[in-house]
Structures are given as structure tokens and as C-alpha cells.
Motif scaffolding. Structure first.
Motif, PDB file in Angstrom:
ATOM      1  N   GLY A 194       0.827  -1.209   0.000  1.00 17.34           N
ATOM      2  CA  GLY A 194       0.000   0.000   0.000  1.00 17.34           C
ATOM      3  C   GLY A 194       0.860   1.258   0.000  1.00 17.34           C
ATOM      4  N   ARG A 195       1.914   1.253   0.779  1.00 17.12           N
ATOM      5  CA  ARG A 195       2.797   2.433   0.831  1.00 17.12           C
ATOM      6  C   ARG A 195       3.524   2.630  -0.493  1.00 17.12           C
ATOM      7  NH1 ARG A 195       1.816   1.292   6.024  1.00 17.12           N
ATOM      8  NH2 ARG A 195       2.439   2.779   7.645  1.00 17.12           N
ATOM      9  N   LEU A 196       3.974   1.507  -1.084  1.00 14.27           N
ATOM     10  CA  LEU A 196       4.661   1.622  -2.381  1.00 14.27           C
ATOM     11  C   LEU A 196       3.683   2.105  -3.458  1.00 14.27           C
ATOM     12  CD1 LEU A 196       6.938  -1.567  -2.352  1.00 14.27           C
ATOM     13  CD2 LEU A 196       7.660   0.813  -2.072  1.00 14.27           C
ATOM     14  N   ALA A 197       2.456   1.606  -3.398  1.00 18.77           N
ATOM     15  CA  ALA A 197       1.461   2.012  -4.403  1.00 18.77           C
ATOM     16  C   ALA A 197       1.135   3.494  -4.260  1.00 18.77           C
ATOM     17  CB  ALA A 197       0.200   1.169  -4.254  1.00 18.77           C
ATOM     18  N   PHE A 198       1.144   3.971  -3.025  1.00 22.44           N
ATOM     19  CA  PHE A 198       0.907   5.400  -2.778  1.00 22.44           C
ATOM     20  C   PHE A 198       2.060   6.218  -3.386  1.00 22.44           C
ATOM     21  CE2 PHE A 198       1.778   8.946   0.249  1.00 22.44           C
ATOM     22  CZ  PHE A 198       0.679   9.735  -0.052  1.00 22.44           C
ATOM     23  N   LEU A 199       3.300   5.779  -3.136  1.00 23.64           N
ATOM     24  CA  LEU A 199       4.459   6.488  -3.712  1.00 23.64           C
ATOM     25  C   LEU A 199       4.408   6.474  -5.242  1.00 23.64           C
ATOM     26  CD1 LEU A 199       7.399   5.227  -1.430  1.00 23.64           C
ATOM     27  CD2 LEU A 199       6.229   7.429  -1.331  1.00 23.64           C
ATOM     28  N   ALA A 200       3.836   5.398  -5.799  1.00 22.65           N
ATOM     29  CA  ALA A 200       3.773   5.276  -7.261  1.00 22.65           C
ATOM     30  C   ALA A 200       2.569   6.023  -7.842  1.00 22.65           C
ATOM     31  CB  ALA A 200       3.705   3.798  -7.654  1.00 22.65           C
ATOM     32  N   GLY A 201       1.798   6.682  -6.986  1.00 16.57           N
ATOM     33  CA  GLY A 201       0.656   7.451  -7.489  1.00 16.57           C
ATOM     34  C   GLY A 201      -0.569   6.600  -7.796  1.00 16.57           C
ATOM     35  N   LEU A 210      -2.474   4.937  -5.389  1.00 20.80           N
ATOM     36  CA  LEU A 210      -3.464   5.045  -4.325  1.00 20.80           C
ATOM     37  C   LEU A 210      -3.432   6.454  -3.774  1.00 20.80           C
ATOM     38  CD1 LEU A 210      -2.897   1.833  -2.092  1.00 20.80           C
ATOM     39  CD2 LEU A 210      -4.680   2.207  -3.819  1.00 20.80           C
ATOM     40  N   GLU A 211      -4.577   6.925  -3.309  1.00 20.18           N
ATOM     41  CA  GLU A 211      -4.595   8.281  -2.741  1.00 20.18           C
ATOM     42  C   GLU A 211      -4.063   8.321  -1.327  1.00 20.18           C
ATOM     43  OE1 GLU A 211      -8.364  10.074  -3.454  1.00 20.18           O
ATOM     44  OE2 GLU A 211      -8.030   9.902  -5.618  1.00 20.18           O
ATOM     45  N   LYS A 212      -4.189   7.187  -0.641  1.00 22.97           N
ATOM     46  CA  LYS A 212      -3.668   7.090   0.728  1.00 22.97           C
ATOM     47  C   LYS A 212      -2.833   5.830   0.832  1.00 22.97           C
ATOM     48  CE  LYS A 212      -7.893   8.277   2.576  1.00 22.97           C
ATOM     49  NZ  LYS A 212      -8.935   7.546   3.167  1.00 22.97           N
ATOM     50  N   PRO A 213      -1.851   5.833   1.744  1.00 22.48           N
ATOM     51  CA  PRO A 213      -1.031   4.615   1.857  1.00 22.48           C
ATOM     52  C   PRO A 213      -1.741   3.527   2.667  1.00 22.48           C
ATOM     53  CG  PRO A 213      -0.183   6.329   3.300  1.00 22.48           C
ATOM     54  CD  PRO A 213      -1.337   6.935   2.574  1.00 22.48           C
ATOM     55  N   GLU A 214      -2.868   3.051   2.127  1.00 22.73           N
ATOM     56  CA  GLU A 214      -3.598   2.042   2.899  1.00 22.73           C
ATOM     57  C   GLU A 214      -3.240   0.633   2.418  1.00 22.73           C
ATOM     58  OE1 GLU A 214      -7.409   3.750   2.339  1.00 22.73           O
ATOM     59  OE2 GLU A 214      -7.468   3.252   0.221  1.00 22.73           O
ATOM     60  N   PRO A 215      -3.321  -0.330   3.361  1.00 19.57           N
ATOM     61  CA  PRO A 215      -2.906  -1.691   3.019  1.00 19.57           C
ATOM     62  C   PRO A 215      -3.665  -2.240   1.812  1.00 19.57           C
ATOM     63  CG  PRO A 215      -3.397  -1.522   5.364  1.00 19.57           C
ATOM     64  CD  PRO A 215      -3.802  -0.223   4.749  1.00 19.57           C
ATOM     65  N   CYS A 216      -2.958  -2.924   0.959  1.00 15.63           N
ATOM     66  CA  CYS A 216      -3.635  -3.617  -0.135  1.00 15.63           C
ATOM     67  C   CYS A 216      -2.727  -4.695  -0.721  1.00 15.63           C
ATOM     68  CB  CYS A 216      -4.128  -2.634  -1.189  1.00 15.63           C
ATOM     69  SG  CYS A 216      -2.963  -2.205  -2.387  1.00 15.63           S
ATOM     70  N   ARG A 217      -3.333  -5.607  -1.451  1.00 14.53           N
ATOM     71  CA  ARG A 217      -2.572  -6.702  -2.078  1.00 14.53           C
ATOM     72  C   ARG A 217      -2.194  -6.291  -3.499  1.00 14.53           C
ATOM     73  NH1 ARG A 217      -4.073 -10.728   1.460  1.00 14.53           N
ATOM     74  NH2 ARG A 217      -6.157 -10.168   2.148  1.00 14.53           N
ATOM     75  N   PRO A 218      -1.066  -6.817  -4.006  1.00 15.69           N
ATOM     76  CA  PRO A 218      -0.681  -6.482  -5.379  1.00 15.69           C
ATOM     77  C   PRO A 218      -1.819  -6.727  -6.375  1.00 15.69           C
ATOM     78  CG  PRO A 218       1.089  -7.716  -4.326  1.00 15.69           C
ATOM     79  CD  PRO A 218      -0.058  -7.704  -3.354  1.00 15.69           C
ATOM     80  N   ALA A 219      -2.525  -7.846  -6.228  1.00 17.25           N
ATOM     81  CA  ALA A 219      -3.580  -8.178  -7.204  1.00 17.25           C
ATOM     82  C   ALA A 219      -4.674  -7.103  -7.245  1.00 17.25           C
ATOM     83  CB  ALA A 219      -4.181  -9.537  -6.874  1.00 17.25           C
ATOM     84  N   GLU A 220      -4.917  -6.434  -6.098  1.00 13.47           N
ATOM     85  CA  GLU A 220      -5.959  -5.395  -6.079  1.00 13.47           C
ATOM     86  C   GLU A 220      -5.529  -4.159  -6.865  1.00 13.47           C
ATOM     87  OE1 GLU A 220      -8.018  -5.233  -1.897  1.00 13.47           O
ATOM     88  OE2 GLU A 220      -5.949  -5.878  -1.609  1.00 13.47           O
ATOM     89  N   LEU A 221      -4.224  -4.014  -7.064  1.00 15.16           N
ATOM     90  CA  LEU A 221      -3.721  -2.833  -7.780  1.00 15.16           C
ATOM     91  C   LEU A 221      -3.742  -2.998  -9.296  1.00 15.16           C
ATOM     92  CD1 LEU A 221      -0.613  -2.136  -5.528  1.00 15.16           C
ATOM     93  CD2 LEU A 221      -2.682  -0.734  -5.652  1.00 15.16           C
ATOM     94  N   VAL A 222      -3.865  -4.253  -9.741  1.00 18.78           N
ATOM     95  CA  VAL A 222      -3.773  -4.503 -11.192  1.00 18.78           C
ATOM     96  C   VAL A 222      -4.745  -3.622 -11.984  1.00 18.78           C
ATOM     97  CG1 VAL A 222      -4.053  -6.259 -13.013  1.00 18.78           C
ATOM     98  CG2 VAL A 222      -2.774  -6.801 -10.910  1.00 18.78           C
ATOM     99  N   PRO A 223      -6.032  -3.566 -11.597  1.00 19.19           N
ATOM    100  CA  PRO A 223      -6.936  -2.724 -12.409  1.00 19.19           C
ATOM    101  C   PRO A 223      -6.662  -1.225 -12.270  1.00 19.19           C
ATOM    102  CG  PRO A 223      -8.127  -3.837 -10.610  1.00 19.19           C
ATOM    103  CD  PRO A 223      -6.722  -4.328 -10.553  1.00 19.19           C
ATOM    104  N   LEU A 224      -5.914  -0.826 -11.233  1.00 17.36           N
ATOM    105  CA  LEU A 224      -5.647   0.614 -11.029  1.00 17.36           C
ATOM    106  C   LEU A 224      -4.384   1.092 -11.743  1.00 17.36           C
ATOM    107  CD1 LEU A 224      -6.133   0.826  -7.124  1.00 17.36           C
ATOM    108  CD2 LEU A 224      -7.826   1.220  -8.928  1.00 17.36           C
ATOM    109  N   PHE A 225      -3.588   0.116 -12.199  1.00 22.76           N
ATOM    110  CA  PHE A 225      -2.267   0.513 -12.705  1.00 22.76           C
ATOM    111  C   PHE A 225      -2.321   1.202 -14.064  1.00 22.76           C
ATOM    112  CE2 PHE A 225       1.656   0.029 -15.013  1.00 22.76           C
ATOM    113  CZ  PHE A 225       2.542   0.513 -14.087  1.00 22.76           C
ATOM    114  N   ARG A 226      -1.668   2.386 -14.146  1.00 21.76           N
ATOM    115  CA  ARG A 226      -1.467   3.100 -15.430  1.00 21.76           C
ATOM    116  C   ARG A 226      -0.127   3.808 -15.305  1.00 21.76           C
ATOM    117  NH1 ARG A 226      -5.660   1.572 -15.576  1.00 21.76           N
ATOM    118  NH2 ARG A 226      -7.778   2.345 -15.793  1.00 21.76           N
ATOM    119  N   TRP A 227       0.662   3.760 -16.349  1.00 18.52           N
ATOM    120  CA  TRP A 227       1.948   4.483 -16.288  1.00 18.52           C
ATOM    121  C   TRP A 227       1.731   5.990 -16.111  1.00 18.52           C
ATOM    122  CZ3 TRP A 227       6.344   2.926 -14.734  1.00 18.52           C
ATOM    123  CH2 TRP A 227       6.709   1.594 -14.887  1.00 18.52           C
TER     124      TRP A 227
END
Ligand code: GLU
Length: 326
Positions: free
Chosen positions: A282-289, A291-308
């Protein structure tokens, strides 16, 4: 290029993570692994793990085992490669692939594209002007022959072997940083493919492997942008297709100093004792833009959110000190 060891469907993305097992990973390595995994998975692609242990002095099998355990702990799975060589004939480990590097190097040599170099490190430092931007040393061409003399095999055994580089721009499109242009003659000079001690240089090994393993996209830190130009040039000489590139800003402290193995509190060992894997993701995803907040999450949950487009396009990304977000 010789026959690929892994075929890939022409339209299927294949990304990779290629860590050097010279120590335990740190937050920056986890960031690289997560982004490369997400980039491949968000396109429905495969992810390959390659252990880059060409530096025989510093690499250890135990570190490679820990890398695999830490990736699994974080929730990142690979379809191909790794120590057991999932989906491949044997382990996906560079130290076992010398013959492939030798065969590529022989082809370049036979085409008159390399020359032997007897310069020692201290001669190079003394004769070369450091590059203005970061103090990197540009090889001055001390051993570059003015005409193309016929070298004997023994000439190549006594020193290192360098590739002639052209004095023109090599261009590529980076998914995050856009069009990149590097003149290799000015930026690095003729570069080494095999060292004087017989070990393989990163640039050659990585290109042979990415080509033979059917890698279609390379995701890694922006410190390797110049390397991408060197690699693109090598791909073209070897008649192989160059993968797509996405370089991301390195994680750094508030002064811009990049994270390294010295920052013990950001080593995986320390992180694992303080955080659950979902908290780190979650913290890494927040740094990568992502997630809006550094909240816990699994990598698989980020797949649909990912955009360069969401990943910040800056020189570096600051990690709050000690990752003290609790
Ligand atoms: N083994 C290299 C590293 O850890 C890989 C770089 C790359 O992804 O090409 O820096």
C-alpha cells in the motif's frame, strides 16, 4: 540471434525482474519488482524472474533464495524463471548461461564490432574526462584501433573486450519519460562486453537474456536510461527485437540520495519485522501514485488501477524518513 529459449506469443506482454543476488533486497528493489509485476499483469502478461549473478564475487545463492522468499511474501508471483527455472529447461540464472554470452560475443567479434582493450581501471580514470552530469567516466578510446586490424583470438584473451559505439544519437521511447536520445560516443564511449578477468558485462548478458527469453517490456529505475540506449544498440547489432522500456524515478531520501543497502531500516529484513506485506504494498502504491492514501492492499488489487500515466515523472520519489507512517 540464436534460437530463443522461450517463445512468447507475439501479442502477449512478458515483463521481467532481474535482481542481482548480492544482498538482501531493500525498499527500492521491492518498488522495482512491484512496478514491473503490475505493468505486466495489467496487460494480462507474464512475469519472469531472472537471477543476475554475473558478479561472481558478490553473488550468493542464499541471497537469491531470500529474494524469491521475499517476493512471495510480498505477493508477487512469477510464471517463468527463478532458481527452479519455472517453465524453462533449467534455472534462470546468468552464471549458467556463459555459452550463450560467448556465442553472441563471437558473432559481434567476427563482424569486426569489438576490439581488445588492455587499459586498467586506473589508466581509464586517469585518461578520461568524467561526464559532467554525474561524474560517470567516458572511455577515451585509448585502445580503439584507428584502422580495423585483424586481431587474433589471443589478443582478445589478454584484456577486456569493447564494442565500438557510433557517434550518433540512439533514440527510444520510454513509457514514462518519453523520447530519449543518447549519443553513446559522448555519453559512455566504447563499452566493455567482457572484462579482463573473463567475466561478462551486464550490458551483454542482459541483452542476450532479454532477447532469448522473449522479454517484451523492461521496467526498472531511471538510473538505467543510458543503459537502455546501450542495450538498444546491442539488440540491433544482434538482429533482435528491442523490448519496450519504462524507467521509473528511484526512491530517495529528502535530499535526493537514492536508497541503498546502507539504509538498514529500509532493508527487507527490517521492513518484514515492522510491517505486514499489504502495508508495504500500500505504501509503495501510494508512492507510485496508484493510491490516494497509503492504505494496506494486495498487489492483485492494484492490477486494475495501474497506469503508467499515474506514476510521477520526476527525478526521484521521496520516501518519508524511515517509512514512519504509523
Ligand atoms: N541486475 C540488474 C540490477 O539489479 C538488472 C537491471 C535491469 O533490470 O536491467 O540492477
Amino acid at each position: 540471434m540464436d534460437t530463443p529459449i522461450l517463445h512468447s506469443a507475439a501479442d502477449r506482454t512478458r515483463g521481467r525482474f532481474a535482481p542481482s543476488p548480492s544482498g538482501r533486497m531493500h525498499l527500492g528493489n521491492l518498488f522495482a519488482a512491484l512496478l514491473s509485476w503490475l505493468s505486466a499483469r495489467s496487460r494480462g502478461g507474464e512475469w519472469l524472474l531472472r537471477i543476475e549473478d554475473i558478479d561472481r564475487q558478490r553473488s550468493r545463492r542464499e541471497f537469491a533464495e531470500m529474494i524469491e522468499a521475499d517476493l512471495t511474501w510480498l505477493g508477487l508471483d512469477w510464471d517463468l524463471g527463478g532458481l527452479e527455472g519455472r517453465g524453462m529447461d533449467g534455472p534462470c540464472v546468468q552464471s549458467l548461461r556463459s555459452e550463450r554470452y560467448e556465442s553472441a560475443l563471437s558473432r559481434l567479434r567476427e563482424a569486426g564490432l569489438t576490439y581488445p582493450c588492455r587499459c586498467r581501471r586506473k589508466d581509464i580514470l586517469a585518461s578520461s574526462a568524467p561526464h559532467q552530469s554525474d561524474g560517470r567516466v567516458v572511455y577515451a578510446g585509448t585502445c580503439r584501433p584507428s584502422a580495423m586490424p585483424p586481431f587474433s583470438v589471443s589478443d582478445f584473451r589478454e584484456g577486456s573486450e569493447r564494442l565500438y559505439v557510433p557517434d550518433r544519437d540512439i533514440c527510444f521511447d520510454d513509457r514514462l519519460f518519453g523520447t530519449q536520445r543518447f549519443n553513446l560516443a559522448r555519453e559512455c564511449g566504447d563499452f566493455v562486453l567482457r572484462r579482463a578477468d573473463g567475466s561478462w558485462a551486464y550490458q551483454l548478458a542482459v541483452v542476450v537474456d532479454d532477447a532469448e527469453m522473449g522479454i517484451s517490456e523492461v521496467v526498472r529505475g531511471s538510473d538505467l536510461l543510458l543503459s537502455a540506449a546501450q542495450q538498444k544498440y546491442l539488440f540491433s547489432l544482434l538482429g533482435a527485437e528491442c523490448p519496450a522500456y519504462a524507467h521509473f524515478p528511484l526512491l530517495a531520501d529528502h535530499t535526493g540520495r537514492r536508497l541503498s543497502k546502507r539504509d538498514a531500516s529500509l532493508g527487507v529484513d527490517a521492513l518484514r519485522s515492522r510491517f505486514a506485506p499489504q502495508e508495504i504494498v500500500g505504501r509503495l502504491a501510494f508512492l507510485a501514485g496508484l493510491l490516494e492514501k497509503p492504505e494496506p492492499c494486495r498487489p492483485a488489487e492494484l492490477v486494475p488501477l495501474f497506469r503508467w500515466e499515474k506514476v510521477p515523472r520526476r527525478e526521484w520519489i521521496e520516501v518519508p524518513s524511515g517509512m514512519h507512517w504509523r
